[in-house]
Design an enzyme around this catalytic site. Structure first.
Site, PDB file in Angstrom:
ATOM      1  N   ARG A 138       0.919  -1.204  -0.056  1.00  0.00           N
ATOM      2  CA  ARG A 138       0.095   0.039   0.047  1.00  0.00           C
ATOM      3  C   ARG A 138       1.067   1.250   0.114  1.00  0.00           C
ATOM      4  O   ARG A 138       0.391   2.263  -0.544  1.00  0.00           O
ATOM      5  CB  ARG A 138      -0.851  -0.036   1.077  1.00  0.00           C
ATOM      6  CG  ARG A 138      -1.920   1.172   1.200  1.00  0.00           C
ATOM      7  CD  ARG A 138      -2.832   1.021   2.392  1.00  0.00           C
ATOM      8  NE  ARG A 138      -3.589  -0.194   2.390  1.00  0.00           N
ATOM      9  CZ  ARG A 138      -4.701  -0.416   1.725  1.00  0.00           C
ATOM     10  NH1 ARG A 138      -5.113   0.383   0.884  1.00  0.00           N
ATOM     11  NH2 ARG A 138      -5.303  -1.696   1.823  1.00  0.00           N
ATOM     12  N   ARG A 139       1.943   1.109   0.607  1.00  0.00           N
ATOM     13  CA  ARG A 139       2.792   2.366   0.935  1.00  0.00           C
ATOM     14  C   ARG A 139       3.987   2.121   0.083  1.00  0.00           C
ATOM     15  O   ARG A 139       4.665   1.078   0.080  1.00  0.00           O
ATOM     16  CB  ARG A 139       3.218   2.741   2.238  1.00  0.00           C
ATOM     17  CG  ARG A 139       2.067   3.049   3.316  1.00  0.00           C
ATOM     18  CD  ARG A 139       2.582   3.124   4.676  1.00  0.00           C
ATOM     19  NE  ARG A 139       2.866   2.059   5.314  1.00  0.00           N
ATOM     20  CZ  ARG A 139       3.935   1.792   6.044  1.00  0.00           C
ATOM     21  NH1 ARG A 139       4.993   2.734   6.007  1.00  0.00           N
ATOM     22  NH2 ARG A 139       4.010   0.474   6.491  1.00  0.00           N
ATOM     23  N   TYR A 197       7.843  -5.578   8.443  1.00  0.00           N
ATOM     24  CA  TYR A 197       7.148  -6.719   9.170  1.00  0.00           C
ATOM     25  C   TYR A 197       8.244  -7.769   9.287  1.00  0.00           C
ATOM     26  O   TYR A 197       7.848  -8.670   9.998  1.00  0.00           O
ATOM     27  CB  TYR A 197       5.980  -7.182   8.201  1.00  0.00           C
ATOM     28  CG  TYR A 197       4.776  -6.148   8.208  1.00  0.00           C
ATOM     29  CD1 TYR A 197       3.996  -6.105   9.248  1.00  0.00           C
ATOM     30  CD2 TYR A 197       4.615  -5.086   7.183  1.00  0.00           C
ATOM     31  CE1 TYR A 197       2.695  -5.388   9.379  1.00  0.00           C
ATOM     32  CE2 TYR A 197       3.579  -4.347   7.228  1.00  0.00           C
ATOM     33  CZ  TYR A 197       2.655  -4.328   8.487  1.00  0.00           C
ATOM     34  OH  TYR A 197       1.445  -3.486   8.502  1.00  0.00           O
ATOM     35  N   LYS A 252     -10.170 -21.028  14.404  1.00  0.00           N
ATOM     36  CA  LYS A 252      -9.042 -21.166  15.351  1.00  0.00           C
ATOM     37  C   LYS A 252      -8.715 -19.949  15.883  1.00  0.00           C
ATOM     38  O   LYS A 252      -8.202 -19.900  17.047  1.00  0.00           O
ATOM     39  CB  LYS A 252      -8.168 -21.859  14.464  1.00  0.00           C
ATOM     40  CG  LYS A 252      -7.556 -21.185  13.461  1.00  0.00           C
ATOM     41  CD  LYS A 252      -6.319 -20.145  13.363  1.00  0.00           C
ATOM     42  CE  LYS A 252      -5.843 -19.424  12.128  1.00  0.00           C
ATOM     43  NZ  LYS A 252      -4.775 -18.641  12.528  1.00  0.00           N
ATOM     44  N   THR A 254      -1.765 -22.074  16.208  1.00  0.00           N
ATOM     45  CA  THR A 254      -2.383 -20.705  16.643  1.00  0.00           C
ATOM     46  C   THR A 254      -2.587 -20.464  18.126  1.00  0.00           C
ATOM     47  O   THR A 254      -2.364 -19.315  18.829  1.00  0.00           O
ATOM     48  CB  THR A 254      -3.418 -20.198  15.969  1.00  0.00           C
ATOM     49  OG1 THR A 254      -3.494 -20.415  14.415  1.00  0.00           O
ATOM     50  CG2 THR A 254      -4.054 -18.787  15.922  1.00  0.00           C
ATOM     51  N   ASN A 313      -3.599 -13.654  17.735  1.00  0.00           N
ATOM     52  CA  ASN A 313      -4.758 -14.011  18.473  1.00  0.00           C
ATOM     53  C   ASN A 313      -4.591 -14.433  20.195  1.00  0.00           C
ATOM     54  O   ASN A 313      -5.044 -13.992  20.963  1.00  0.00           O
ATOM     55  CB  ASN A 313      -5.785 -14.935  17.788  1.00  0.00           C
ATOM     56  CG  ASN A 313      -6.237 -14.302  16.526  1.00  0.00           C
ATOM     57  OD1 ASN A 313      -7.236 -13.577  16.526  1.00  0.00           O
ATOM     58  ND2 ASN A 313      -5.437 -14.486  15.438  1.00  0.00           N
TER      59      ASN A 313
END
Length: 334
Positions: A32-33, A49, A191, A248, A256
């Site tokens: 996006r950037r 990231y 999950k 997860t 999460n």
């Protein structure tokens, strides 16, 4: 598959773009950037990231979605589940005809209660067999570090799934195919909600017995919803079900799980979101849409119901624990 566009340069989008490139596929990653795209193209690193991961030379980046999509054999959609519709509507005019559309998002859309493949089909105006889903234990940082993992590519068109399988198979990433898109997507969405519950339990100081109980009963309620929607029960015993759930719920890399842990320690939803530094915990929103979907099909999902109440109705996680343990006694398979 000679050229693939990956739309979304977050952790998982970047990691999956690397998987494709390491498998010999030419990849264009849309960010996006512009500064993110420039950093990837010139420095071979996504500093926002995955700052410690050097990206391969056959992975290029751009902030121009039209340029990324031009001539792509497959288009990988790597944006959060609740923003997929809006983003895809903007990209639709530039989608290459006949290209396989691949969803990396794991969730159920708020309002419509549609799975991600259903959103893709509706917005892009393509048939069911043109849409694929990648799911399973997909912790982005471990995959980007080339730690061995297996995953699932689900598509009702087996040949299309096999083509994508070949495009992302390498020495550390082993994809399996599956035609049960419904089951694979439900496993990936649910999950996240169960991981929030596990995080809450960890935040309250509970141990492995508690975690194992939540994981197992969470899998049971996911399978009940899957049965109501026509999924293959065996899917939930595989990578898209148990495999993704364990990773997860147990890993500190899981957004999460980490988010739920903050709630379990007493943080408010707002404070937990602030601490996440912009990273999306998909289960926070999906718990509400999955809860609605379960109610529509008269499926009992007590953990999902409880997570929704904690996240959106102010329920104390300790009250949730007592409520779950105090439910009516019944046989395990009910």
């Amino acid at each position: 598959m000679d050229r693939v566009a990956v739309l979304g340069a977050g952790s998982w989008g970047t990691a999956f773009a690397k998987v494709l490139a390491d498998s010999g596929t030419d990849v264009v990653l849309w960010a996006r950037r512009a500064e993110v795209a420039d950093a990837i193209s010139t420095g071979r690193v996504n500093t926002d990231y995955l700052p410690d991961v050097v990206l391969p030379a056959n992975l290029t980046a751009t902030a121009d979605a039209d340029k990324a999509l031009d001539g792509a054999r497959a288009v990988v959609l790597a944006v959060p589940s609740q923003t997929l519709r809006e983003n895809l509507a903007g990209w639709r005019p530039s989608l290459p005809p006949g290209a396989t559309l691949v969803s990396l998002a794991k969730g159920v859309e708020l309002g419509t209660l549609k799975r991600m493949s259903e959103v893709v089909r509706e917005v892009a105006g393509v048939p069911e067999d043109q849409v694929a889903v990648v799911t399973g234990p997909n912790l982005a940082k471990e995959i980007a570090a080339e730690q061995p993992t297996a995953t699932v590519i689900a598509c009702t068109d087996h040949d299309r799934a096999v083509e994508l399988q070949h495009a992302c198979s390498n020495s550390y990433f082993r994809p399996y195919t599956n035609v049960d898109v419904v089951g694979c997507e439900l496993g990936g969405a649910c999950k996240n909600v169960i991981a929030l519950a596990c995080g809450m339990a960890a935040g309250m100081g509970f141990g492995d017995n508690t975690m194992a109980s939540i994981i197992t009963r969470g899998l049971a309620e996911t399978a009940r919803l899957g049965a109501a929607l026509g999924a293959d029960p065996l899917t939930f015993a595989g990578l898209a079900g148990l495999g993704d759930l364990v990773a997860t719920c147990a890993s500190p890399l899981s957004r999460n799980r980490s988010f739920g842990e903050r709630l379990g320690r007493g943080d408010s939803l707002a404070r937990a979101q602030e601490a996440a530094h912009g990273q999306v915990a998909e289960g926070v929103k999906s718990c509400s849409s999955i809860r609605e979907l379960a109610a529509r099909h008269d499926v009992d999902m007590p953990i999902t119901e409880g997570v929704h109440q904690v996240c959106h109705e102010g329920l104390d996680p300790r009250v949730l624990t007592a409520a779950l343990l105090g439910r009516e006694r019944k046989a395990e398979r009910q």
